[in-house]
Design an enzyme around this catalytic site. Structure first.
Site, PDB file in Angstrom:
ATOM      1  N   CYS A   1       0.813  -1.223   0.000  1.00 50.00           N
ATOM      2  CA  CYS A   1       0.000   0.000   0.000  1.00 50.00           C
ATOM      3  C   CYS A   1       0.851   1.280   0.000  1.00 50.00           C
ATOM      4  O   CYS A   1       0.589   2.210  -0.763  1.00 50.00           O
ATOM      5  CB  CYS A   1      -0.948  -0.008   1.195  1.00 50.00           C
ATOM      6  SG  CYS A   1      -0.178  -0.596   2.712  1.00 50.00           S
TER       7      CYS A   1
ATOM      8  N   HIS B   1      -2.836   6.250   4.526  1.00 50.55           N
ATOM      9  CA  HIS B   1      -1.429   6.389   4.900  1.00 50.55           C
ATOM     10  C   HIS B   1      -0.926   7.759   4.431  1.00 50.55           C
ATOM     11  O   HIS B   1      -1.232   8.197   3.309  1.00 50.55           O
ATOM     12  CB  HIS B   1      -0.567   5.334   4.197  1.00 50.55           C
ATOM     13  CG  HIS B   1      -0.818   3.918   4.634  1.00 50.55           C
ATOM     14  ND1 HIS B   1      -1.579   3.578   5.726  1.00 50.55           N
ATOM     15  CD2 HIS B   1      -0.361   2.735   4.106  1.00 50.55           C
ATOM     16  CE1 HIS B   1      -1.580   2.260   5.858  1.00 50.55           C
ATOM     17  NE2 HIS B   1      -0.863   1.731   4.886  1.00 50.55           N
TER      18      HIS B   1
END
Ligand code: A2P
Length: 339
Positions: free
Chosen positions: A132, A245
Site C-alpha cells: 500500500c 497512509h
C-alpha cells in the site's frame, strides 16, 4: 472489455477483501458470477454483492474452478498455498499479499506506472499488487521521474491501522473506548498501545536494521519503475488513524525541478490531486483522502538543503488505491486486453 467475467474474492471477509467487493460493484466491473472465499472461521457467513446475499465458502480444492479472475487478499501464506492452485484451476490471480511481489516471473503492477507488465501474467498466472505505501508513492514518483530523472528517495510513512486488517481497526476502537472510560487499554495486535501513540515499527525487523515494510518500499519501487539504480531509504511508522497512509518524501533528481514545475506535472498525473494551498491551510490529511481513490499531494517545495531536491507530502486511502482499487484496476486491464 470482455462481456462478463467470473470473479473469486479470496479473503472476502477481511478489510481489503470487503473493499474489493465494493470496488467491483462501484466500478461496474462486469461480474457474471462472484464467489466469496475465506477461512473455516467464516463458515456460515454471507456478504452482500449488488444487493444480494452471497454465501462465503471455505477455500479448498476446486474453489477456483469455473472462475476467470481470483482477487486474493488473505495473507502471504494463503497466497503461497492457493494462488498456484487457482491458476491450475483456470483463474488468473491478482494477489494483494507480499508472497509473489519480488518473484522475477511475476509482474508487480500499478496501472498508472507499468500497465504493460500485465502482459507477463502467463508466467505463473499471478499478478502482484504492490504494498500500500509503495503504490501511493510511485503514482507520484513516476511522472516526476520522467520529467527530471529520480536519483534518491527518503520517505517517512505514517500508516493507518487498517493496513494491519480488521483486527487492528477493532484494537484502536477498543483502546480509545477503554481510555475514555478510564480503563487500561489492552494491546493484542501490536507490541505497543496504538491509541494516542505511534511507533516506528511495521513488519518484522531485518538484519540491516530496516523493517520488512521499509525494504518493500525500496525493492518494489525499483521493480515498478524498472530502475534498479534509484536509491530509497524508508522509515515506516504506525499511527492511530483508521484509514489512509501519509508519507513525507524528500527527493533528489538529476535535473532541477522547481516547485511550480513539480506541481504542474502532478496536477496532470492520473489518479493524483494536488492539494497545496498553505495560505488557507490546504494540504492532504488522512480524513480528506479516505474513501476515495486519489493520491493527494501537497506541501510541494524545493529542498533548501540540496541542489535538485523536492520535498512533498502525500496521502491516500491504503485500503482503496493502496490495495483493493489497484487490484480491481489490474483486473479491468486484464479483462479488457488479455482474457
Ligand atoms: P476469515 O475472516 O475467515 O479469517 P484481514 O486482513 O482484515 O485480517 O482479513 C484477512 C482475510 O483473509 C479474511 O477474509 C480471512 O478470512 C482470510 N484468511 C485468513 N487466513 C485464511 C486462510 N488460511 N484461508 C482462507 N482465508 C483466510
Amino acid at each position: 472489455m470482455a462481456a462478463s467475467c467470473r470473479v473469486a474474492v479470496c479473503g472476502a471477509t477481511g478489510a481489503v477483501g470487503n473493499q474489493m467487493i465494493q470496488c467491483l460493484e462501484e466500478r461496474d466491473f462486469p461480474v457474471s458470477e462472484i464467489r466469496l472465499l475465506a477461512s473455516e472461521r467464516s463458515r456460515g457467513r454471507s456478504l452482500k454483492f449488488k444487493g444480494q446475499e452471497v454465501p462465503v465458502q471455505v477455500i479448498g480444492k476446486g474453489s477456483f474452478e469455473g472462475m476467470d479472475i481470483a482477487l486474493f487478499s488473505a495473507g502471504g501464506g494463503t497466497s503461497k498455498q492457493w494462488a498456484p492452485q487457482a491458476w491450475a484451476e483456470g483463474a488468473v490471480v491478482v494477489d494483494n499479499s507480499s508472497a509473489w511481489r519480488m518473484d522475477p516471473q511475476v509482474p508487480l503492477v500499478v496501472p498508472e506506472c507499468n500497465p504493460e507488465d500485465i502482459a507477463r501474467y502467463k508466467n505463473k498466472g499471478i499478478i502482484a499488487n504492490p504494498n500500500c505505501s509503495t503504490i501511493q508513492m510511485v503514482v507520484v514518483l513516476k511522472p516526476l521521474h520522467l520529467a527530471a530523472g529520480l536519483k534518491r528517495v527518503v520517505v517517512t510513512t505514517f500508516q493507518a491501522v487498517s493496513g494491519t486488517g480488521q483486527k487492528a481497526i477493532f484494537e484502536l476502537q477498543n483502546q480509545l473506548k477503554a481510555i475514555h472510560e478510564g480503563n487500561q487499554p489492552e494491546n493484542k495486535v501490536y507490541p505497543h498501545q496504538i491509541a494516542l501513540n505511534l511507533f516506528p515499527h511495521i513488519g518484522p525487523f531485518t538484519d540491516n536494521g530496516y523493517t520488512e515494510e521499509e525494504m518493500k518500499m525500496v525493492n518494489e519501487t525499483r521493480k515498478i519503475l524498472h530502475e534498479d539504480g534509484i536509491l530509497v531509504s524508508a522509515t515506516c511508522s504506525r499511527v492511530p488513524v483508521y484509514y489512509s497512509h501519509s508519507e513525507a518524501l524528500n527527493l533528489a533528481f538529476e535535473r532541477k525541478l522547481t516547485a511550480k514545475e513539480a506541481r504542474d506535472i502532478l496536477a496532470k498525473a492520473p489518479l493524483v490531486k494536488v492539494v497545496d494551498e498553505p495560505a488557507t491551510n490546504q494540504y492532504p490529511t488522512p480524513l480528506m483522502a479516505a474513501h476515495q481513490d486519489y493520491t493527494l499531494v501537497g506541501r510541494i517545495r524545493e529542498d533548501i538543503s540540496q541542489a535538485n531536491g523536492i520535498d512533498l507530502w502525500l496521502v491516500a486511502d491504503n485500503i482503496r488505491k493502496g490495495a483493493a482499487t489497484n487490484a480491481v484496476q489490474i483486473a479491468e486491464i486484464l479483462l479488457r486486453d488479455y482474457l
